[in-house]
Design a protein around this motif. Structure first.
Motif, PDB file in Angstrom:
ATOM      1  N   VAL A  46       0.789  -1.288   0.016  1.00  0.00           N
ATOM      2  CA  VAL A  46      -0.091   0.025  -0.050  1.00  0.00           C
ATOM      3  C   VAL A  46       0.977   1.150   0.117  1.00  0.00           C
ATOM      4  O   VAL A  46       0.577   2.042  -0.839  1.00  0.00           O
ATOM      5  N   ALA A  47       1.716   1.309   0.763  1.00  0.00           N
ATOM      6  CA  ALA A  47       2.808   2.267   0.930  1.00  0.00           C
ATOM      7  C   ALA A  47       3.536   2.665  -0.332  1.00  0.00           C
ATOM      8  O   ALA A  47       3.717   3.762  -0.858  1.00  0.00           O
ATOM      9  N   ASP A  48       3.884   1.549  -1.152  1.00  0.00           N
ATOM     10  CA  ASP A  48       4.429   1.735  -2.293  1.00  0.00           C
ATOM     11  C   ASP A  48       3.798   2.262  -3.581  1.00  0.00           C
ATOM     12  O   ASP A  48       3.956   3.252  -4.112  1.00  0.00           O
ATOM     13  N   LEU A  49       2.347   1.735  -3.462  1.00  0.00           N
ATOM     14  CA  LEU A  49       1.390   2.360  -4.458  1.00  0.00           C
ATOM     15  C   LEU A  49       1.046   3.790  -4.364  1.00  0.00           C
ATOM     16  O   LEU A  49       0.987   4.587  -5.020  1.00  0.00           O
ATOM     17  N   VAL A  50       1.070   4.137  -2.987  1.00  0.00           N
ATOM     18  CA  VAL A  50       0.614   5.670  -2.620  1.00  0.00           C
ATOM     19  C   VAL A  50       1.762   6.416  -3.004  1.00  0.00           C
ATOM     20  O   VAL A  50       1.650   7.555  -3.604  1.00  0.00           O
ATOM     21  N   SER A  51       3.037   5.927  -2.748  1.00  0.00           N
ATOM     22  CA  SER A  51       4.021   6.503  -3.397  1.00  0.00           C
ATOM     23  C   SER A  51       4.290   6.825  -4.762  1.00  0.00           C
ATOM     24  O   SER A  51       4.540   7.834  -5.310  1.00  0.00           O
ATOM     25  N   ILE A  52       3.908   5.844  -5.513  1.00  0.00           N
ATOM     26  CA  ILE A  52       3.705   5.687  -7.011  1.00  0.00           C
ATOM     27  C   ILE A  52       2.951   6.856  -7.506  1.00  0.00           C
ATOM     28  O   ILE A  52       3.487   7.356  -8.569  1.00  0.00           O
ATOM     29  N   TYR A  53       1.657   6.816  -7.021  1.00  0.00           N
ATOM     30  CA  TYR A  53       0.785   7.830  -7.403  1.00  0.00           C
ATOM     31  C   TYR A  53       1.112   9.202  -6.765  1.00  0.00           C
ATOM     32  O   TYR A  53       0.067   9.946  -6.839  1.00  0.00           O
ATOM     33  N   GLU A  54       2.028   9.375  -6.046  1.00  0.00           N
ATOM     34  CA  GLU A  54       2.548  10.714  -5.494  1.00  0.00           C
ATOM     35  C   GLU A  54       1.451  11.316  -4.422  1.00  0.00           C
ATOM     36  O   GLU A  54       1.057  12.178  -4.235  1.00  0.00           O
TER      37      GLU A  54
ATOM     38  N   ALA B  64      -8.410   1.617  14.670  1.00  0.00           N
ATOM     39  CA  ALA B  64      -7.495   2.516  13.778  1.00  0.00           C
ATOM     40  C   ALA B  64      -8.283   3.021  12.635  1.00  0.00           C
ATOM     41  O   ALA B  64      -9.231   2.862  12.114  1.00  0.00           O
ATOM     42  N   SER B  65      -7.617   4.092  12.114  1.00  0.00           N
ATOM     43  CA  SER B  65      -7.952   4.908  10.837  1.00  0.00           C
ATOM     44  C   SER B  65      -6.769   5.059  10.100  1.00  0.00           C
ATOM     45  O   SER B  65      -5.813   5.669  10.251  1.00  0.00           O
ATOM     46  N   VAL B  66      -7.047   4.703   8.690  1.00  0.00           N
ATOM     47  CA  VAL B  66      -5.918   4.879   7.813  1.00  0.00           C
ATOM     48  C   VAL B  66      -6.435   5.582   6.711  1.00  0.00           C
ATOM     49  O   VAL B  66      -7.733   5.314   6.220  1.00  0.00           O
ATOM     50  N   THR B  67      -5.763   6.786   6.197  1.00  0.00           N
ATOM     51  CA  THR B  67      -6.364   7.445   5.292  1.00  0.00           C
ATOM     52  C   THR B  67      -5.146   7.723   4.180  1.00  0.00           C
ATOM     53  O   THR B  67      -4.255   7.911   4.318  1.00  0.00           O
ATOM     54  N   VAL B  68      -5.928   7.483   3.088  1.00  0.00           N
ATOM     55  CA  VAL B  68      -4.738   7.712   1.864  1.00  0.00           C
ATOM     56  C   VAL B  68      -5.705   8.869   0.881  1.00  0.00           C
ATOM     57  O   VAL B  68      -6.666   8.993   0.756  1.00  0.00           O
ATOM     58  N   SER B  69      -4.410   9.805   0.423  1.00  0.00           N
ATOM     59  CA  SER B  69      -4.991  10.935  -0.480  1.00  0.00           C
ATOM     60  C   SER B  69      -4.113  10.866  -1.645  1.00  0.00           C
ATOM     61  O   SER B  69      -2.947  10.741  -1.816  1.00  0.00           O
ATOM     62  N   PHE B  70      -4.687  11.379  -2.836  1.00  0.00           N
ATOM     63  CA  PHE B  70      -4.182  11.215  -4.013  1.00  0.00           C
ATOM     64  C   PHE B  70      -4.447  12.570  -4.743  1.00  0.00           C
ATOM     65  O   PHE B  70      -5.604  13.116  -4.805  1.00  0.00           O
ATOM     66  N   PRO B  71      -3.656  13.152  -5.449  1.00  0.00           N
ATOM     67  CA  PRO B  71      -3.657  14.196  -6.189  1.00  0.00           C
ATOM     68  C   PRO B  71      -4.444  14.259  -7.418  1.00  0.00           C
ATOM     69  O   PRO B  71      -4.368  13.424  -8.289  1.00  0.00           O
ATOM     70  N   GLN B  72      -5.562  15.094  -7.685  1.00  0.00           N
ATOM     71  CA  GLN B  72      -6.417  15.151  -8.821  1.00  0.00           C
ATOM     72  C   GLN B  72      -5.842  15.969 -10.001  1.00  0.00           C
ATOM     73  O   GLN B  72      -6.318  16.863 -10.098  1.00  0.00           O
TER      74      GLN B  72
END
Length: 446
Positions: free
Chosen positions: A412-420, A433-441
């Protein structure tokens, strides 16, 4: 510092040029009009002076002038025209229009037969405004000899200045009107000139979002080279990505059979079998990681169907736990990337949440300030503060979760990094626990 658009730069340049053009034009027109008006005034006063000269007679030392002159302005008080005749440095006659003035001989020396016109630094009489002055000197026979007689015409500048001010007011008004009209035409012209640029940008945006395979609109010849270069780039990028994925697939297939043969040997020690299994998992993971990522020229996918599909799968896997998965998803939420990558990423996080949850999981997705934000909350035991960073390290696993969690979260961390993108692990309002992932549009930001 924010760069100004070409349209705004052109408009500002046009405004600057017009701001210089307007005053310089008025100054030039004012100068030309004033010179023309002054020349006409000189001609007018010359004719009046000639009228005085033709009407004047000198009988010995006695001057003679008719009571009524041909020039009406010299007969009317307040007309602004004053006539004066000087003989032997004394005023011997002044026109009826100058009855309210008391004159002494003007200190304006003009040679016999010459004329003088004064339009600047002119004299004043009885605190009145400035006057134009036309002077001419002629010789007349007196009792002594031929003696000079000086003729003067004074004209009040008030009317002259009124005419000039009226001209300036009218000129400024029309210049401003003309500048405004020119500015409107310039803005319209700039919009027409830049319309192909806007059209090109829109088509590039459509191509970037995956809605068009290439640029196919007609543009001015100046843009043809750019259009062909972008299309070549699109085709090259698509071909390279296809070759890359095919090569990775061939590599995975080539490694799969030898590893399966080696792992199936019955006489291998358990340590070797475990090592071969670990090698297989590492190869699969690294191949998946290498093939993941965005192309930059694909359509954004809707997040809601992917999350619901994953939730249905988790319901079947964790059927015995009877979990409740709650959703708060914006239907407009879009992920700019590969659907398989999104499922892999969200699937690992949701799987971990299902492992930890007691009864409830909350999944939300929305867009805020051109960022896609996906959040997973569970009501499990939570993650200690000092363990949250460890959870993101490759291959690490916490006792709170079951086996396999470490590799999943590292992926998951790798994919988040790949998509900046960005990832945060916090305490959930549900108690776990709360896990939040954010991606620039990028498509919206563009």
């Amino acid at each position: 510092m924010k760069q100004l658009s070409l349209r705004l730069r052109s408009i500002l340049l046009a405004i600057g040029l017009l701001a210089l053009f307007a005053p310089f034009t008025v100054i030039i027109l004012d100068d030309a009009y004033t010179k023309s008006l002054t020349q006409a005034k000189m001609s007018e006063l010359r004719l009046m002076n000639l009228g005085l000269l033709s009407a004047f007679e000198l009988d010995g030392d006695l001057p003679y002038m008719p009571e009524i002159l041909y020039e009406e302005q010299l007969n009317l008080p307040g007309s602004g025209y004053l006539g004066l005749i000087v003989f032997r440095d004394e005023v011997i006659w002044q026109s009826a229009s100058a009855l309210e003035y008391t004159f002494t001989a003007p200190d304006i020396d003009v040679a016999v037969g010459n004329e003088l016109f004064i339009d600047k630094h002119t004299p004043k009489f009885a605190n009145t405004s400035d006057f134009f002055v036309y002077a001419f000197t002629a010789e007349f026979a007196s009792s002594r000899d031929f003696e000079p007689v000086r003729f003067y015409i004074f004209n009040d500048k008030t009317l002259f200045e009124q005419e000039r001010n009226t001209f300036l007011t009218t000129t400024w008004r029309w210049i401003f009107t003309l500048c405004f009209a020119l500015l409107v035409f310039i803005v319209v012209g700039i919009s027409l000139v830049l319309s192909p640029v806007r059209k090109l940008i829109e088509e590039i945006s459509l191509t970037s979002s995956g809605k068009k395979p290439e640029l196919d609109e007609r543009y001015p010849i100046e843009f043809n080279s750019l259009k062909h270069s972008i299309n070549d780039l699109l085709h090259t990028e698509a071909e390279q990505r296809t070759r890359y994925k095919n090569s990775l697939g061939d590599l995975a297939h080539s490694l799969k059979t030898p590893l399966a043969v080696a792992a199936g040997h019955n006489e291998l020690p358990i340590e070797v079998t475990d090592s071969l299994s670990q090698i297989d998992r590492i190869i699969q993971r690294q191949l998946k990681r290498a093939s993941a990522g965005k192309t930059g020229w694909q359509n954004a996918i809707s997040v809601e169907p992917v999350l619901h599909k994953l939730a249905d799968a988790m319901d079947k896997v964790y059927q015995e736990k009877a979990l409740t998965i709650e959703f708060d998803i914006d239907k407009q939420a879009r992920f700019k990337g590969d659907e398989t990558d999104l499922m892999e990423l969200c699937g690992n996080i949701l799987d971990n949440a299902c492992k930890a949850a007691n009864s409830t999981i909350s999944v939300s997705a929305n867009t805020d300030n051109n960022w896609l934000i996906i959040r997973f909350d569970d009501d499990g035991p939570g993650i200690p503060e000092d363990k949250k960073a460890i959870l993101l390290e490759r291959g690490k696993r916490l006792d709170t979760y079951t086996e396999g969690h470490g590799i999943g979260m590292a992926l998951v961390a790798d994919l988040v990094s790949i998509y900046e993108g960005r990832m945060k692990i916090e305490d959930s309002v549900l108690g776990g626990a709360s896990v939040t992932v954010s991606f620039p549009q990028e498509s919206e930001a563009r």
